[in-house]
Design a protein around this motif. Structure first.
Motif, short mmCIF file in Angstrom:
data_model
loop_
_atom_site.label_atom_id
_atom_site.label_comp_id
_atom_site.label_asym_id
_atom_site.label_seq_id
_atom_site.Cartn_x
_atom_site.Cartn_y
_atom_site.Cartn_z
N UNK A 88 -4.59 -19.74 5.69
CA UNK A 88 -3.84 -19.81 4.43
C UNK A 88 -2.90 -21.01 4.44
N UNK A 89 -2.71 -21.63 3.28
CA UNK A 89 -1.95 -22.87 3.17
C UNK A 89 -0.56 -22.79 3.80
N UNK A 90 0.25 -21.80 3.41
CA UNK A 90 1.64 -21.76 3.89
C UNK A 90 1.72 -21.47 5.38
N UNK A 91 0.78 -20.70 5.92
CA UNK A 91 0.72 -20.49 7.37
C UNK A 91 0.43 -21.80 8.08
N UNK A 92 -0.54 -22.55 7.57
CA UNK A 92 -0.91 -23.83 8.19
C UNK A 92 0.22 -24.85 8.05
N UNK A 93 0.84 -24.91 6.86
CA UNK A 93 1.96 -25.83 6.67
C UNK A 93 3.10 -25.48 7.62
N UNK A 94 3.41 -24.22 7.76
CA UNK A 94 4.49 -23.80 8.68
C UNK A 94 4.18 -24.24 10.11
N UNK A 95 2.94 -24.02 10.53
CA UNK A 95 2.52 -24.39 11.90
C UNK A 95 2.66 -25.91 12.11
N UNK A 96 2.12 -26.68 11.17
CA UNK A 96 2.14 -28.14 11.35
C UNK A 96 3.55 -28.71 11.20
N UNK A 97 4.33 -28.19 10.27
CA UNK A 97 5.70 -28.67 10.10
C UNK A 97 6.53 -28.35 11.34
N UNK A 98 6.36 -27.17 11.90
CA UNK A 98 7.09 -26.80 13.12
C UNK A 98 6.72 -27.73 14.27
N UNK A 99 5.43 -28.04 14.39
CA UNK A 99 4.99 -28.94 15.46
C UNK A 99 5.59 -30.33 15.28
N UNK A 100 5.64 -30.80 14.06
CA UNK A 100 6.15 -32.15 13.81
C UNK A 100 7.67 -32.21 13.87
N UNK A 101 8.35 -31.12 13.53
CA UNK A 101 9.82 -31.09 13.56
C UNK A 101 10.35 -30.72 14.93
N UNK A 102 9.52 -30.05 15.74
CA UNK A 102 9.98 -29.58 17.04
C UNK A 102 10.90 -28.36 16.92
N UNK A 103 10.82 -27.68 15.77
CA UNK A 103 11.61 -26.47 15.51
C UNK A 103 10.73 -25.45 14.81
N UNK A 104 10.99 -24.16 14.98
CA UNK A 104 10.22 -23.18 14.22
C UNK A 104 10.61 -23.26 12.74
N UNK A 105 9.64 -23.51 11.87
CA UNK A 105 9.89 -23.61 10.42
C UNK A 105 8.96 -22.67 9.69
N UNK A 106 9.47 -22.06 8.62
CA UNK A 106 8.65 -21.10 7.87
C UNK A 106 8.64 -21.49 6.40
N UNK A 107 7.48 -21.92 5.93
CA UNK A 107 7.26 -22.19 4.51
C UNK A 107 6.63 -20.95 3.89
N UNK A 108 6.96 -20.70 2.63
CA UNK A 108 6.39 -19.51 1.96
C UNK A 108 6.20 -19.76 0.48
N UNK A 109 5.32 -18.95 -0.10
CA UNK A 109 5.07 -19.03 -1.53
C UNK A 109 6.25 -18.43 -2.27
#
Length: 109
Positions: A88-109
Motif C-alpha cells: 500500500x502507498x502510505x506503508x511504502x512511503x513511510x518505509x522509504x521516508x524513514x530509511x532516507x530520514x534515518x528516523x521512524x516516520x509514519x505517513x497516513x491517509x
C-alpha cells in the motif's frame, strides 16, 4: 474509474502526503520539506535525498520515486496498491521516508 474519479482520489492522496509532512515536522526532528507543483510533490530530507510523488493521469496511476526504486500505484477502491505487489502507498512511503530520514516516520491517509 473515470478521469474525474481518479483526480479526486489522487488529489486526496497528495493532500494527505502534505498534511503528513506537516504533522511529522511538528512532532519530530525529521525536517522533511514538501514542495508541490501541480500533480507532483517532492519530499526533500536534510541529507538532500528526495522522494518524488507524481500523478500519471493517462494511466490513472500515482508514481513514487525513492532511493529504493520506482513504484506505480493504482486505486483499488479502498487504497492505493503497488501494481507489482510491493504494498500500500502510505506503508511504502513511510518505509522509504524513514530509511532516507534515518528516523521512524509514519505517513497516513
Amino acid at each position: 474509474m473515470t478521469d474525474l474519479e481518479f483526480m479526486d482520489h489522487a488529489e486526496k492522496l497528495l493532500l494527505a502526503v502534505e498534511r503528513s509532512c506537516d504533522r511529522i515536522n511538528d512532532a519530530t526532528d525529521a525536517d522533511v520539506d514538501a514542495q508541490r507543483s501541480g500533480g507532483m510533490v517532492t519530499l526533500t530530507f536534510p541529507n538532500r535525498s528526495q522522494i518524488v510523488i507524481n500523478l500519471q493521469k493517462p494511466l490513472h496511476e500515482v508514481w513514487m520515486a525513492a532511493r529504493s526504486g520506482g513504484y506505480h500505484y493504482r486505486f483499488d477502491g479502498q487504497a492505493w496498491q503497488d501494481t507489482k505487489g510491493a504494498g500500500e502507498f502510505f506503508d511504502c512511503l513511510s518505509r522509504d521516508a524513514a530509511a532516507q530520514a534515518g528516523l521512524p516516520l509514519q505517513f497516513s491517509a
